[in-house]
Structure formats: structure tokens, C-alpha cells
Design an enzyme around this catalytic site. Structure first.
Site: not given
Length: 231
Positions: A33, A61, A63, A66, A116, A209
Site C-alpha cells: 500500500k 491509498d 482516499k 472532491d 479506523t 508500522r
């Protein structure tokens, strides 16, 4: 063959470090990603190299959110890179525009339900309507599917509920907010372990991470893959 249910989030500062991470992980990880934070650090160039030179699958990714014409144009441009997944916000008009922009390409449009990192207090601050977070996620997922979304992004806590929706048949559920047992939660608030996320109906889990910050990223990824192997 690597298990593409694991998507490793390349939340590193730039494309150079991204390539280094991909080389460390080698054949163990087949899906990456690349998010908005990497965009100015060579993210699209990295996506192209991982996809076309290293044979990896790519989840972009962004997101996007508009007006419809702008979303459609942006998605049409991104679709030319032959990437695998692209995120947009789950508003029906945004999803419809994104699907139009991706027409004729294999890139899947995934709708964001509720991030999340957000809980009810955050939603109150953003003036989002009252209601339980899970109920709002289900409502947004249902509307996104009706608008043509190929799948949704949702926390592991909502994956099983979304999977049970009649509209979810044949659609993808991708879950960020996945943390191996004992891992630091970071900025995530609605989390679960890799195995429980898959068991709850997720097609793919996104882990960042806990992999790239590990002393041995390859070992960290292998541990996650082992956890979901028999799920």
C-alpha cells in the site's frame, strides 16, 4: 507463492526507503500500500517500479474526495498506471464518479467507510450524525456498494457485519487497523489481530508500522503470514 492477503503499508518517507523495504521483504510480500504521505516522496514512481519491475500488486491509498468531475478525472489518470486498488471516500457520488474514471481498467475502487483512527468522540467533533460507529459503517458500506464500489475499507470490528450484508457478496473487504498481539496501537483506535480480521471476513489486511519499524521487517512479515496461514 506469497499470500497476498497481507498488504504491507509503505508508510516510509520516500521511494528510496520504500525500495529498500521491498528488497528486505523479498518474495514474502506481494502486495504493498502506498498512501498520500508518500505521494510527494516519489510514491507514484515507486508504485510503477514495484508493479512493473518487481511484479508486486499495488494498493494506492489516496482516499479521494472532491466534486464528481474532479474525482472522475483524477481516477482516469491514476487508472493508466494499471494499479490494483484505489481508495475514495464512500459518498455515493464520489464512488460513482470513481467507477466511471476506472471504466475499462482492472483497478478496483474501494470506498472508505469511517477511518479506523476515529471513534464516536471524533465523529461528534466532525458533526457526523448521531449513532453507533458500527451502524454508521454498515450504512456507509451499503450505500457504497449500491453506488458500485468493488469493496470497502473498514476496521476489523466491522468486517463480519459488512460481510453479512447481502450487497457484500463478491465484494472486497480490506481492513487497516490490524496489529499483531502486543504491538503498539499507534494512532489506531479500532484494531484487531491479523487472524481475527481474516476470520471476521476480511479479504486483505493492511499492516504498516509493525512490519517496517521492526528490527527485522522480513521476520515480522513472516510472523503475520504464519498467523493467517490457516485462517
Amino acid at each position: 507463492m506469497s499470500d497476498d492477503r497481507l498488504i504491507v503499508a509503505m508508510d516510509v518517507p520516500n521511494a528510496v526507503q520504500g525500495l529498500q523495504l521491498a528488497e528486505q521483504l523479498g518474495d514474502a510480500v506481494s502486495f504493498y500500500k502506498i498512501g498520500l504521505g508518500m505521494l510527494t516522496g516519489g510514491g507514484l514512481a515507486l508504485a510503477n517500479e514495484l508493479k512493473h519491475e518487481m511484479g508486486k500488486r499495488i494498493f494506492l491509498d489516496m482516499k479521494l474526495f472532491d466534486i464528481s468531475a474532479t474525482v472522475e478525472k483524477a481516477v482516469r489518470g491514476l487508472a493508466q498506471f494499471d494499479l490494483d486498488f484505489l481508495t475514495v471516500h464512500g459518498d455515493p457520488s464520489v464512488v460513482e464518479a470513481a467507477k466511471q474514471g476506472a471504466a475499462g481498467k482492472d483497478m478496483k475502487i474501494l470506498a472508505v467507510t469511517i477511518l479506523t483512527s476515529l471513534d464516536r468522540q471524533d465523529l461528534d467533533a466532525a458533526l457526523i450524525k448521531d449513532g453507533d460507529v458500527q451502524d454508521l459503517v454498515l450504512e456507509r458500506a451499503s450505500h457504497a456498494f449500491a453506488a458500485g464500489a468493488d469493496g470497502v475499507i473498514a476496521s476489523p470490528h466491522e468486517a463480519a457485519l459488512i460481510r453479512a450484508l447481502p450487497e457484500a457478496a463478491g465484494r472486497l473487504i480490506v481492513t487497516p487497523g490490524v496489529r499483531p498481539a502486543g504491538a503498539d496501537l499507534g494512532d489506531q483506535k479500532r484494531v484487531a489481530t491479523p487472524a481475527s480480521a481474516i476470520a471476521n471476513g476480511a479479504d486483505h489486511i493492511v499492516v504498516g508500522r509493525p512490519v517496517w519499524q521492526a528490527k527485522d521487517p522480513s521476520a515480522a512479515a513472516q510472523a503475520i503470514l504464519s498467523e493467517i496461514k490457516n485462517t
